[in-house]
Design a protein around this motif. Structure first.
Motif, PDB file in Angstrom:
ATOM      1  N   VAL A 445       0.837  -1.187   0.000  1.00 55.02           N
ATOM      2  CA  VAL A 445       0.000   0.000   0.000  1.00 55.02           C
ATOM      3  C   VAL A 445       0.877   1.243   0.000  1.00 55.02           C
ATOM      4  O   VAL A 445       1.800   1.372   0.795  1.00 55.02           O
ATOM      5  N   THR A 460      -9.241   0.931  -2.692  1.00 54.60           N
ATOM      6  CA  THR A 460      -8.499  -0.204  -2.135  1.00 54.60           C
ATOM      7  C   THR A 460      -9.059  -0.643  -0.788  1.00 54.60           C
ATOM      8  O   THR A 460      -9.297   0.177   0.101  1.00 54.60           O
ATOM      9  N   GLN A 462      -7.655  -3.916   0.409  1.00 51.39           N
ATOM     10  CA  GLN A 462      -6.470  -4.649   0.896  1.00 51.39           C
ATOM     11  C   GLN A 462      -5.433  -4.682  -0.232  1.00 51.39           C
ATOM     12  O   GLN A 462      -5.780  -4.800  -1.413  1.00 51.39           O
ATOM     13  N   TRP A 463      -4.132  -4.572   0.140  1.00 50.70           N
ATOM     14  CA  TRP A 463      -3.063  -4.584  -0.870  1.00 50.70           C
ATOM     15  C   TRP A 463      -1.846  -5.289  -0.286  1.00 50.70           C
ATOM     16  O   TRP A 463      -1.320  -4.883   0.738  1.00 50.70           O
ATOM     17  N   ILE A 468      -4.657  -8.065  -4.333  1.00 46.88           N
ATOM     18  CA  ILE A 468      -5.265  -6.737  -4.175  1.00 46.88           C
ATOM     19  C   ILE A 468      -6.779  -6.922  -4.165  1.00 46.88           C
ATOM     20  O   ILE A 468      -7.333  -7.650  -4.996  1.00 46.88           O
ATOM     21  N   CYS A 470     -10.367  -4.455  -3.998  1.00 51.37           N
ATOM     22  CA  CYS A 470     -10.879  -3.079  -4.013  1.00 51.37           C
ATOM     23  C   CYS A 470     -12.358  -3.099  -4.370  1.00 51.37           C
ATOM     24  O   CYS A 470     -12.854  -4.065  -4.940  1.00 51.37           O
TER      25      CYS A 470
END
Length: 823
Positions: A445, A460, A462-463, A468, A470
């Motif tokens: 992130v 987003t 979670q990254w 990933i 979104c």
């Protein structure tokens, strides 16, 4: 019935009654066999004429004067009407009666075990009688939109009617009135309208602009709100060659803001003040002034060749020697690049710094276009294209100038992320679904790491380096490319273990395939079944419109929704706050410069006239009258129908607010039959009448486009047939690919005999049609208690019981009704 014709008499009305659409019922029964009914007859009488015994009309329809004798009626032969007569035959017979003219009738016929039932509808267009009173003519004219209040004087005789009309509230030149006398029967009938006094504008006192005179020199004029002002002194202006500055040269002729270039402009006739110097649209700031020169520092601008202009505040614009414009060239300079490396899939945001760049600049990296996303005179940013690993030159072009950067841009495989999968690949237009992207080297992130669906950001959730997630944005239906920006290293490569490419697009689905039915009632109330794909289960998130009408959504699924077309009915408000005026300006005959005022009676002012006094509404509209007596006045109001524009007595009719007059109150009425409805307040005091008119127009057939909106996004129309099979839905609830589900209309819907609207390839149309509009003729009984059995008679009902819905005692709302008649 016997072979001797029996005569049925129609109710008739006075010629002074306004235009109406009256409906009368005629029922005929006979015990004869069907093949013998041709010899069984009946006649219909209206006024002084009847079918089977037609009489020629008298030569004039006007009332007889006291000295005249009645005309002799002449009989003309005609046969009576057989019991088996069709609607068309009876209609033709009635329309031939002179007593019905200038009206006409329309006849429909229904048959049952009790006999034949004819419905006779009078289409009246009476206008005004030739002996109309001054008061009736006055209120009839005031019932015409935008006429205002008038005064009418009767100046004629029985044999030669004549009226004078004077405008009270709309002064000025009025268009000459036109009289349609086509319905008047008589010898050499001729109506003439003449203008006695032309209206105009009275100007009291002449202002200064009326006294402007011719001048030898041009004059400066000032207008305030479009009105010319008066010049009280010297307002002349002249152009002088001796006072015009002349530019003879500039030096240098090229440079740049980045080089801090100074331009020296020389000439004659300069004043000792700072001139306004422009190079194209860029200002050149003056730093030094002499009697024959101006020195200025060039400002920023895109590279190119620009004309130079000079203006002195006290003298005006300078001209150029020999009328040849002088030009200055802004140079193109590229000073730096950042960053100098990125991924091989492209997408790195490259910043180019320098001078003379501007919004028309283009950039290439290794000969491929670098998409410019932001540009200014000293800096621009572009997103790099995909390229082979290694170093590539960067070139900037503005117009016909090009400059290659000293530094190069390097594509680096180690900076390139990889995408293995993207799920889902179809979505609702309302967004908010979770998009999952899996791969490697995705980084973490950061402020520069973003996922775009089309041009919108996928927020987003979670990254990580391998995954990933979104939330999808709201987008119109269509296919969108998904781009992942990993920091400023650029886009990842979309490959499955580096062997084959994967699809990184996502399709947003919101489609309408069909509606059912395609026609419905002019009054609304039709339930539409809309079939398509990508709808929401949340009815509050869906809006359906049919032209300008809303269609209220009752239920919805992903592939089908039901809505009820709303009525276009409006409520119009009439108050007693109009002004009662009877004083008006008169221009005495034979004079041209003087005005006098004459009075036909007292002026009562606000509170003693309906406002508006004339209304045009449509069938189904409601008019609401509201009144409140002026302070300290003992007056009372009513609303009731009258038979003529100036009538003051209630003799029956649709409108009646009650017998008692009240100082404050209201009354509402919903108009269901076309026609002209004159009404009155009665005497609100000893001598004041308030008159008005409501003209009710039929609603006309029309087609309207159907539009479906989900979450503020408009569905697209696909006229092709939907496949029968339903593809398997994915985890997010939208079928894979482009799901199209075929839906049949509800079982409890009547078929229609009305022609549907013409459909086009780019829109879906619905027809509002009189053919699909049920009509209620009677309700019996019209009062009762709970569980009371009600008989409703009319036409246009459905023969499918459940398709007829009675929603309340005072109204029937036809939904998907056919054109059948019934009870």
């Amino acid at each position: 019935m016997s072979a001797v014709p029996q005569v049925l008499t129609f109710d008739s009305w006075s010629s002074g009654v306004a235009a109406v659409r009256e409906v009368q019922e005629v029922s005929v029964s006979s015990g004869c066999a069907s093949h013998l009914c041709g010899s069984t007859f009946f006649s219909l009488r209206y006024g002084n004429a009847q079918t089977g015994d037609l009489r020629a009309p008298p030569p004039s329809r006007r009332p007889l004067c006291a000295s005249e004798t009645p005309d002799v009626l002449v009989f003309s032969p005609a046969g009576p009407v057989p019991v088996s007569a069709s609607a068309e035959e009876l209609q033709a017979a009635l329309n031939n009666l002179w007593s019905i003219k200038p009206d006409s009738v329309t006849v429909t016929k229904q048959e049952d075990a009790q006999g034949s039932h004819y419905t006779v509808t009078f289409n009246s267009d009476r206008g005004l009688p030739v002996d109309v009173s001054a008061e009736d003519l006055k209120f009839a004219l005031q019932g015409v939109p935008r006429v205002g209040q008038v005064k009418v004087e009767d100046l004629g005789t029985c044999r030669l009617p004549k009226w004078r009309v004077t405008w009270l509230t709309r002064p000025g030149a009025q268009p000459l009135m036109k009289v349609d006398d086509s319905a008047v029967i008589g010898n050499n009938v001729n109506f003439v309208v003449q203008e006695e006094v032309k209206g105009g504008l009275l100007t009291r006192g002449l202002t200064g602009d009326f006294f402007r005179v011719w001048e030898a020199e041009p004059q400066v004029e000032v207008y305030i709100n479009g009105i010319p002002s008066n010049c009280s002194g010297r307002c002349s202006f002249r152009w002088s060659e001796e006072e015009t500055p002349v530019v003879t040269g500039i030096s240098p002729t090229q440079g740049s803001d980045g080089l801090r270039t100074l331009i020296t402009i020389t000439g004659t006739g300069f004043s000792s003040e700072n001139a306004s110097i422009m190079v194209g649209s860029s200002r050149c700031v003056v730093e030094e002034v002499t009697a024959s020169s101006q020195v200025c520092r060039v400002g920023g601008a895109s590279a190119g060749r620009y004309p130079v202009s000079v203006n002195f505040p006290s003298l005006g614009d300078a001209r150029f020697a020999a009328n040849r414009l002088l030009y200055f060239t802004q140079q193109l300079i590229v000073s730096s690049l950042s960053p100098t490396s990125g991924g091989v899939a492209g997408g790195t945001l490259l910043t180019v710094s320098g001078f003379g760049l501007g919004h028309i600049a283009t950039v290439t990296v290794g000969g491929k276009d670098c998409e410019v996303v932001q540009a200014g005179d000293t800096e621009l940013m572009c997103r790099t294209p995909a390229g082979a690993a290694g170093s590539h030159v960067v070139t900037v072009t503005v117009g016909n100038m090009s400059q290659t950067a000293n530094a190069t841009f390097t594509y680096d495989v180690d900076l390139t992320a990889q995408i293995w999968s993207l799920n889902p690949q179809t979505a609702f237009v309302t967004g908010d679904q979770l998009l999952i992207i899996q791969g490697s080297n995705l980084g973490g992130v950061s402020n520069d790491s973003t996922v775009f669906v089309g041009a919108k950001e996928c927020v987003t959730a979670q990254w990580s380096k391998t995954r990933i997630s979104c939330r999808l944005p709201v987008l119109p239906p269509g296919v969108y490319h998904v781009e992942v920006q990993v920091g400023n290293r650029g886009f990842p490569q979309a490959r499955w273990f580096l062997l084959s490419s994967i699809n990184t697009s996502i399709e947003y689905i919101l489609e309408v395939y069909s509606i059912s039915p395609l026609t419905g009632s002019l009054m609304g109330g039709t339930t539409l079944t809309v079939s398509g794909s990508g709808f929401s289960n949340d009815t509050a998130n869906i809006q359906v419109s049919v032209g300008s009408r809303a269609c209220e959504v009752a239920s919805a699924s992903e592939n089908q929704l039901l809505c009820t077309v709303q009525s276009e009915e409006e409520t119009h408000v009439v108050t007693n706050q109009g002004s009662h005026l009877s004083t008006f300006p008169r221009h005495p005959p034979g004079t041209k410069t003087f005005w006098t005022w004459s009075s036909a009676g007292p002026t009562y002012g606000s509170g003693y006239a309906w406002s508006p006094s004339s209304l045009r509404v449509f069938v189904g509209d409601t008019v609401r009258w509201r009144w409140e007596a002026p302070a300290f006045q003992s007056v009372g109001y009513r609303v009731f129908s009258v038979s003529s524009p100036s009538g003051s007595q209630y003799e029956g009719g649709a409108l009646n607010s009650g017998e008692a007059r009240t100082a404050e109150g209201f009354f509402s009425y919903r108009f269901t039959v076309p026609g002209t409805y004159y009404y009155s307040s009665g005497y609100v005091s000893a001598s004041i009448l308030m008159q008005g008119v409501v003209k009710v127009l039929s609603r006309e057939d029309k087609n309207a486009d159907v539009s479906v909106t989900v979450g503020g996004v408009v569905a697209r129309y696909l006229p092709e047939e939907a496949p029968e099979e339903d593809e398997e839905a994915d985890d997010e609830g939208v079928a894979a690919g482009s799901p199209r589900v075929s839906r049949s209309a509800a079982d409890c819907v009547a078929s229609t005999r009305c022609p549907p609207a013409n459909q086009t390839s780019d829109s879906l149309s619905f027809s509002f049609s009189a053919c699909s509009t049920p009509t209620v003729r009677s309700i019996s009984p019209n009062q009762g208690s709970y569980h009371q059995l009600i008989h409703i008679q009319g036409q246009g009902f459905s023969d499918i019981t459940c398709a007829n819905e009675v929603s309340r005692v005072m109204g029937v709302y036809g939904r998907n009704l056919s054109s059948l008649d019934g009870v």
